[in-house]
Design a protein around this motif. Sequence first.
Motif, PDB file in Angstrom:
ATOM      1  N   UNK A 133      -6.185   0.221   5.779  1.00 56.85           N
ATOM      2  CA  UNK A 133      -4.727   0.308   5.899  1.00 56.85           C
ATOM      3  C   UNK A 133      -4.049  -0.679   4.963  1.00 56.85           C
ATOM      4  N   UNK A 134      -4.580  -1.883   4.888  1.00 59.77           N
ATOM      5  CA  UNK A 134      -3.911  -2.867   4.038  1.00 59.77           C
ATOM      6  C   UNK A 134      -4.025  -2.498   2.573  1.00 59.77           C
ATOM      7  N   UNK A 159      -8.701   1.697  -0.361  1.00 52.39           N
ATOM      8  CA  UNK A 159      -7.778   2.766  -0.733  1.00 52.39           C
ATOM      9  C   UNK A 159      -6.988   2.408  -1.977  1.00 52.39           C
ATOM     10  N   UNK A 192      -4.282   0.433   1.459  1.00 49.21           N
ATOM     11  CA  UNK A 192      -3.405   1.580   1.252  1.00 49.21           C
ATOM     12  C   UNK A 192      -1.952   1.142   1.107  1.00 49.21           C
ATOM     13  N   UNK A 193      -1.562   0.207   1.966  1.00 48.07           N
ATOM     14  CA  UNK A 193      -0.196  -0.311   1.868  1.00 48.07           C
ATOM     15  C   UNK A 193       0.023  -0.989   0.523  1.00 48.07           C
ATOM     16  N   UNK A 194      -1.031  -1.652   0.058  1.00 48.96           N
ATOM     17  CA  UNK A 194      -0.950  -2.315  -1.245  1.00 48.96           C
ATOM     18  C   UNK A 194      -0.711  -1.287  -2.348  1.00 48.96           C
ATOM     19  N   UNK A 244      -0.225   7.367  -2.410  1.00 51.20           N
ATOM     20  CA  UNK A 244      -1.132   7.354  -1.261  1.00 51.20           C
ATOM     21  C   UNK A 244      -2.043   8.572  -1.297  1.00 51.20           C
ATOM     22  N   UNK A 245      -1.450   9.716  -1.658  1.00 52.40           N
ATOM     23  CA  UNK A 245      -2.207  10.951  -1.672  1.00 52.40           C
ATOM     24  C   UNK A 245      -3.380  10.843  -2.648  1.00 52.40           C
ATOM     25  N   UNK A 271       5.427   1.871  -5.636  1.00 54.38           N
ATOM     26  CA  UNK A 271       6.883   1.699  -5.642  1.00 54.38           C
ATOM     27  C   UNK A 271       7.333   0.835  -6.813  1.00 54.38           C
ATOM     28  N   UNK A 272       6.551  -0.205  -7.098  1.00 59.81           N
ATOM     29  CA  UNK A 272       6.926  -1.083  -8.214  1.00 59.81           C
ATOM     30  C   UNK A 272       6.840  -0.332  -9.535  1.00 59.81           C
ATOM     31  N   UNK A 320      12.459  -2.276  -2.976  1.00 62.39           N
ATOM     32  CA  UNK A 320      11.053  -2.182  -3.360  1.00 62.39           C
ATOM     33  C   UNK A 320      10.374  -3.540  -3.291  1.00 62.39           C
ATOM     34  N   UNK A 334       4.451  -7.010   2.435  1.00 57.50           N
ATOM     35  CA  UNK A 334       3.019  -6.791   2.371  1.00 57.50           C
ATOM     36  C   UNK A 334       2.271  -8.097   2.135  1.00 57.50           C
ATOM     37  N   UNK A 363       2.534   4.723   6.569  1.00 55.61           N
ATOM     38  CA  UNK A 363       1.902   3.474   6.157  1.00 55.61           C
ATOM     39  C   UNK A 363       2.578   2.286   6.840  1.00 55.61           C
ATOM     40  N   UNK A 395       0.626   1.585  -1.980  1.00 51.51           N
ATOM     41  CA  UNK A 395       1.988   2.092  -1.797  1.00 51.51           C
ATOM     42  C   UNK A 395       3.002   1.153  -2.444  1.00 51.51           C
ATOM     43  N   UNK A 396       2.811  -0.143  -2.193  1.00 45.01           N
ATOM     44  CA  UNK A 396       3.756  -1.116  -2.743  1.00 45.01           C
ATOM     45  C   UNK A 396       3.716  -1.109  -4.264  1.00 45.01           C
ATOM     46  N   UNK A 432      -6.244   8.615  -1.359  1.00 45.31           N
ATOM     47  CA  UNK A 432      -7.111   9.216  -0.332  1.00 45.31           C
ATOM     48  C   UNK A 432      -7.978  10.286  -0.965  1.00 45.31           C
ATOM     49  N   UNK A 460      -6.391  13.040   7.712  1.00 44.55           N
ATOM     50  CA  UNK A 460      -5.628  13.198   6.463  1.00 44.55           C
ATOM     51  C   UNK A 460      -5.666  14.660   6.023  1.00 44.55           C
TER      52      UNK A 460
END
Lengths: 547, 359
Positions: free
Chosen positions: B148-149, B63, B151-153, B274-275, B159-160, A516, A523, A478, B155-156, B278, A354
């Motif tokens: 990863x999961x 994350x 982190x994806x969460x 995400x940034x 977005x929301x 979105x 997910x 991701x 991210x999602x 981390x 990262x």
Amino acid sequence: MNTSLRMLMCCLLLLPLFSAGQDSASIYTAQLLQPPADSVRTKAIGRLAALRIPATFPLLMAINDKKLYLLDQKAVTVDSKPTGEGTYRLYSLYPDNTLLTNSSGQPLLLPLSALKTVDIPRGDRLQLAGIAPLLNLFSNDAQKRILAYSQLKNTGDSATLSILQAALAKETNADALRTGKDVLYAARLYKATSTANANAYIDSIGDNWSDNAPVLLRNYAKAGFLNQETAHYAAAKAVSLEKRYDSLQRIQNFFSGLSLGSILILIALGLSIVYGLAGIINMAHGEFMMIGAYTTYCTQVFFTHTLGIPQTDIFFLCALPLSFIVAGAMGWILERLVIRHLYAKPLESLLATWGVSLILIQTARLLFGDLTAVKTPQLLSGGWQVSPHLTLPYNRIFIIVLTLFMVLFTYLMLFRTRLGLQIRAVTQNRQMSACLGIETRRVASITFFIGSGLAGLAGCAITLIGNVVPDMGQTYIVDSFLVVVTGGVGKLAGTIFSGLGIGFFTKISESFFQAVYGKVFILVFIMLFMQYKPKGLFPDKGRIAED
Amino acid sequence: MKTNNNTLLYILFIAVFAILLPAGYLSGLLSVNTISVWGRYFCFAIAALGIDLIWGYTGILSMCQAFFFCLGSYGIAMHLLLKKTATAGAVLPDFMAWNKIETLPFFWQPFQSFGWSLALCLLIPAVFAFIVGFVLFRSRIKGVYMAIITQALTLAMWLIFLRNETNLGGTNGLTDFSTILGFPLSSSSVKLGLYMISFVILCGAYFCCYKITHSKFGKVLQAIRDSESRVSYTAYKVVDYKLAVFVVAALLAAAGGMLYLPQTGIITPGRMDVKASVEMVMWVALGGRGNLKGAVIGALLVNFLYSICTSLFPDSWLFILGFLFVITVLYFDKGFMGLIDSIKQRFSATRFKTPQTTH
């Protein structure tokens, strides 16, 4: 009965007028081009505008556009855009409107200097304002014609319709033809007097199938113009059109899903191999994609500016292998400097890479600024028009083909070469492979090179569909990790299946929800899926599966 | 010997932040902004304690702490915004009026009262963490998969929160508050008060975490980090322990977020991308994971460095951060505190090998 009688009367009246008009049109045209006095020209234009004879419209259009020229005493006009060498294609104007050709049958190309410009004063031109919408039907610009056709949507008077018909008779552009026919059929449908006649026009509208055909038919059905039967017929037609449209839309979605999935596969392929082999979570993988994209951009700049080769497709052909090599080389360097010390420490490697990705993004931002774009090669612009309502863009087809090719390449590399055998051995058991004389470090370096190269190639492909920005890798990273996780680490088949699956799911859920919420849905789906398959689609079996 | 060292460190820490800084402000040497900035760092440190518990002690790389942090912030922000609209005599916050919303969305209703807001700010992240943790830990997702999961969460969720139709202010976030419990946020004494509250809560959180890590519960957590399967073979319910620590970490992050908001006066979804998530983990890594002092020092140090670097050489901050990431991971596995320890050990005779974490 009344209407048909009136129509008959109209036709009878128009017939002699047409032939008489034709003669007077020739006279006025001649007067217009070589006027004995300015007042004669003004009068001639006024008369022509009033007569509304389709044959004179190209001429009037040329006057309106200030593009009337004389070539050997004959009135001509030119295309809206010049050809490459600054010459124009010429069209005769009256009595017929055709492309001029030279003796060998090729289009006649002349610069404007070879033509004599006919100046028509503004006052004279203003007389044409009243028929400007009709004139645009004869424009050289297809877009203008489409607009002009759609402006006629609600006109029913037969003189306008006959002009419309004349314009359609010489229409060459498919989209414009569809729009024009739609207007014509609709007008005729509203005038139809018998059920059979009306149904025939409804069928024609259905066959023509323009964008607003369903709305048009529905409106007609609602108005119940002629009788109940035609109204039902029109409504049914509208429904069937919409159904067909929906199914085409589904194909379009399917295709978008395929293309998104193939991008994800292209990125995740390298990620998955590297993770499987070295236990490295490479957060900088997306940045190798970015490096590939910038390599493509640099190649383009090099070709157009340094070598002076104008926009050609060669640069893209060169950029494909180059982006692979440059990104691969960067990956190799990264492996040497950083990754080498982090084998089998996935969480640590996640953080370190990262950091690397931060450095790479900032470097790219300092070097190239915030936004650059690669011009799509000519060969890949446009699309394959399967039907008027379904176009498959060439660039996306190219990405799909590229992915197929790279998957095949990876498969052959992994399962048909000695290197592949070594990679699989090291993936399974690092220590044992080392004991058997495999140089695990060398294998890891090469794998990292290939994995990063694949990402670079993906970056090169993505320039076809998007801008090149420093943090473009972050958009995909991701998602591609999700592909790896869902597919199972280090599994080629898993990556392909989950890449396609996530691609399809994204696009399909986007058609139900907004983008979105589609993502959130995916997910949640993946989290539930992992309840059943915590090690991905294709988990290892037996002792390897143990921690 | 060791306790002496610790006591010295604590005294120093309290002396600097509870006495020296406020004294500096009161005597006019420091501006109120400096006080406020350090107050914010304390909030980050509280969240970092949670990350240290879950990552440093239990070995779960989560994350989504930044998301929990933001949940706390957003809750308080909603309350403050509603209070402000009420005093201004309006029915709806400005941004909702711009989005042409007629009635207050149902999930804004409970935030009218301060007590409910506080409760919900803690309850929502806890419940969320419980559900996510239950689903993830039950299926024995761990290590990289977990990272990863989550982190994806994040991210999602990011977005929301970016969307306008979720009625949380979209990209602009929530801002422009006036008072908290009737005190004006812009006054310097309120800022000093918030600073002190943050400091006290940080100390309290540190104390709790210290107690947790030194209890039997904490020992089990470390055992899970070092070998999860062996812990489960010895009949410990690993899932329950992990779930508990995940919820505690989420609560700490949310508490940090709640204190953070009144001191910055704005919360945007950018805090939880995400940034950001981390980076939060990196505070702990840089300070020294598996070491509560390290987490606090890491959070304070990195953020202090950030504010210095961005004002001195804005372009190179990401380079510095990136290099810090790489170098810390490569050479200072135990972070800043580990570095200090190893320097100390140079002087003592034996050097113990630190146990390796399993992957």
